[in-house]
Write an enzyme that holds these catalytic residues in place. Structure first.
Site, PDB file in Angstrom:
ATOM      1  N   HIS A 108      -5.699  -5.898 -11.847  1.00  0.00           N
ATOM      2  CA  HIS A 108      -4.688  -4.853 -11.879  1.00  0.00           C
ATOM      3  C   HIS A 108      -3.428  -5.403 -11.202  1.00  0.00           C
ATOM      4  CE1 HIS A 108      -2.560  -1.122 -11.028  1.00  0.00           C
ATOM      5  NE2 HIS A 108      -3.446  -0.442 -11.733  1.00  0.00           N
ATOM      6  N   HIS A 142      -6.243  -0.690  -0.785  1.00  0.00           N
ATOM      7  CA  HIS A 142      -4.993  -1.345  -0.379  1.00  0.00           C
ATOM      8  C   HIS A 142      -4.562  -0.896   1.008  1.00  0.00           C
ATOM      9  CE1 HIS A 142      -0.507  -2.202  -1.543  1.00  0.00           C
ATOM     10  NE2 HIS A 142      -1.081  -3.246  -0.959  1.00  0.00           N
ATOM     11  N   HIS A 166       1.107   7.841   2.126  1.00  0.00           N
ATOM     12  CA  HIS A 166       0.321   6.783   2.750  1.00  0.00           C
ATOM     13  C   HIS A 166       1.301   5.880   3.485  1.00  0.00           C
ATOM     14  CE1 HIS A 166      -2.620   7.462  -0.821  1.00  0.00           C
ATOM     15  NE2 HIS A 166      -2.856   8.319   0.156  1.00  0.00           N
ATOM     16  N   HIS A 209      -5.890   3.041   1.679  1.00  0.00           N
ATOM     17  CA  HIS A 209      -6.005   4.032   0.612  1.00  0.00           C
ATOM     18  C   HIS A 209      -6.501   3.333  -0.646  1.00  0.00           C
ATOM     19  CE1 HIS A 209      -1.927   2.330   0.365  1.00  0.00           C
ATOM     20  NE2 HIS A 209      -1.989   2.541  -0.937  1.00  0.00           N
TER      21      HIS A 209
END
Length: 439
Positions: free
Chosen positions: A297, A340, A370, A376
């Site tokens: 990704h 992440h 965040h 998260h």
């Protein structure tokens, strides 16, 4: 004809000039633009020539923002401004609370009181930096059910990126008219006056107030000459003017406070203009998504629509990122956004549908924060589903999410930190991520 019907009729066939950062020229009356000079001894048609500068005179040509306006009355013709109540609008520096490392998420704003227009419906969630030193940004939300009648707004503290989520907007600016429906964004430069009318009974959405360098298109680097947001898809308004008497209330946001003056005429009286300090509207579904066609990704920076550069190359004061419809084809790849921790801080909102990293609880009109280095990623249900999914080509077309990503922590306002629509159990979405380690 109702106000909404009139606004819809006006918005049907608006004219635009295409291109981001271009030196546009526009006149609502033939002959209103002077030729060969900006400030002739006598401007055409008895108009007043006036320059509005969005950058210092001596900034490099590539970064310089200014427009020449030819108007019925000069902007200087007004009575004194007086302080008025700031309502739910707050400005950096944010000192009502301390920066919070916890992950936070809010439901949409509650229904507004009857007669709430765009300005009255602005509600500040938080931000960073200092508006008086032109650094940082603020996150606002709005919820309105009434047009701005005989009222005009301008923001000396920063430019405004308006992201409608529910209900279309007709935005009347000094340079002309913009239509912004859900799925579009409207960019109002620093100091440009405007009025918002509604195309539906209610309107709801998000606003990024950028105190720093004006938004620009990001560099493309190895991507090449094309991709992401194309300059040709940004639309600047054609000149349109109001020639009518007052009273008109003009609200000016200056160094964090609202100031009001009552004019005896509409300040939206620009008959012609030329320059590049101009509003825009952009359809997010025109974003040319670049993604992986092999594995993994990509970092979310690949989805950047607009960026406000800082003094450090590659480090933005704020980026505006959109997660537009796209194909996922990565092989042997966990396709949703990965787990992440980020040195940048992320405020994410949802315009429609669902976000592919959160199965539940992230609602259109709501948002999550965040802050830097807050861990998260996908919730448990999304992780379980994506880990077991058959990896066929997959089209993501049932959601439109975005992110304001900023170099500094976002401090929530007091009203956001204690809001009734703050989700108290947000951390629970990561509960149940089991120990799968099998040595």
């Amino acid at each position: 004809m109702s106000g909404i019907e009139q606004a819809r009729k006006t918005a049907e066939d608006l004219a635009y000039h295409a291109g981001f950062g271009n030196q546009h020229s526009s006149e609502a009356v033939a002959g209103a633009l002077p030729h060969g000079r900006n400030s002739p001894q006598r401007a055409p048609l008895g108009l007043y020539a006036e320059q509005v500068s969005g950058s210092a005179f001596t900034e490099p040509r590539a970064h310089n923002r200014r427009s020449w306006l030819y108007r019925i009355r000069p902007s200087a013709a007004h009575p004194p401004f007086v302080r008025v109540d700031n309502r739910s609008i707050r400005t950096a520096p944010f000192t009502e609370s301390v920066p919070d490392p916890n992950r936070l998420r809010w439901n949409p704003l509650p229904e507004p009181a009857p007669g709430t227009d765009f300005l009255a419906g602005l509600w500040t969630l938080g931000g960073n930096g200092d508006a008086t030193t032109r650094t940082g940004m603020a996150v606002h939300l709005y919820h309105a059910n009434s047009p701005m009648r005989d009222r005009v707004f301008s923001d000396a503290d920063g430019e405004l990126l308006i992201v409608p989520e529910r209900g279309g907007l007709l935005i009347r600016t000094e340079m002309g008219l913009l239509r912004a429906d859900p799925g579009h964004v409207a960019l109002i430069p620093r100091g440009v006056r405007f009025r918002v009318e509604l195309l539906d009974t209610t309107a709801r959405g998000y606003v990024c107030e950028n105190y720093g360098q004006p938004f620009t298109l990001p560099e493309l680097g190895p991507i090449g000459a094309n991709g992401l947001a194309n300059a040709r898809d940004f639309l600047a308004p054609a000149a349109a003017y109001e020639d009518r008497g007052g009273p008109v209330e003009v609200i000016n946001k200056f160094c964090g406070n609202l100031w009001s003056a009552t004019y005896d005429h509409s300040p939206l009286d620009v008959v012609a203009w030329h320059g590049n300090h101009t509003p825009y509207v952009y359809d997010l579904r025109r974003f040319n998504v670049i993604g992986s066609i092999s594995y993994d990704h990509p970092d979310p920076s690949i989805f950047t629509v607009l960026t406000s550069p800082s003094d450090t190359p590659g480090l933005a004061g704020v980026d505006f990122v959109v997660f537009a419809p796209r194909w996922l084809v990565g092989e042997n790849t966990f396709r949703p956004p990965y787990f992440h921790r980020n040195v940048m801080s992320e405020y994410m909102g949802l315009i429609e549908g669902a976000y592919d990293a959160k199965a539940d609880g992230f609602l259109p009109g709501g948002g999550s924060l965040h802050n830097m280095m807050s861990a998260h990623g996908p919730d448990r249900e999304t992780f379980d589903r994506a880990s077991a999914a058959e990896l066929r080509p997959q089209k993501i077309d049932d959601g439109l999410a975005f992110m304001f990503e900023t170099r500094w922590p976002v401090t929530a306002t007091g009203q956001a930190a204690t809001a009734g629509h703050l989700q108290r159990g947000y951390d629970d979405v990561w509960q149940g991520l089991e120990r799968n380690f099998r040595p």
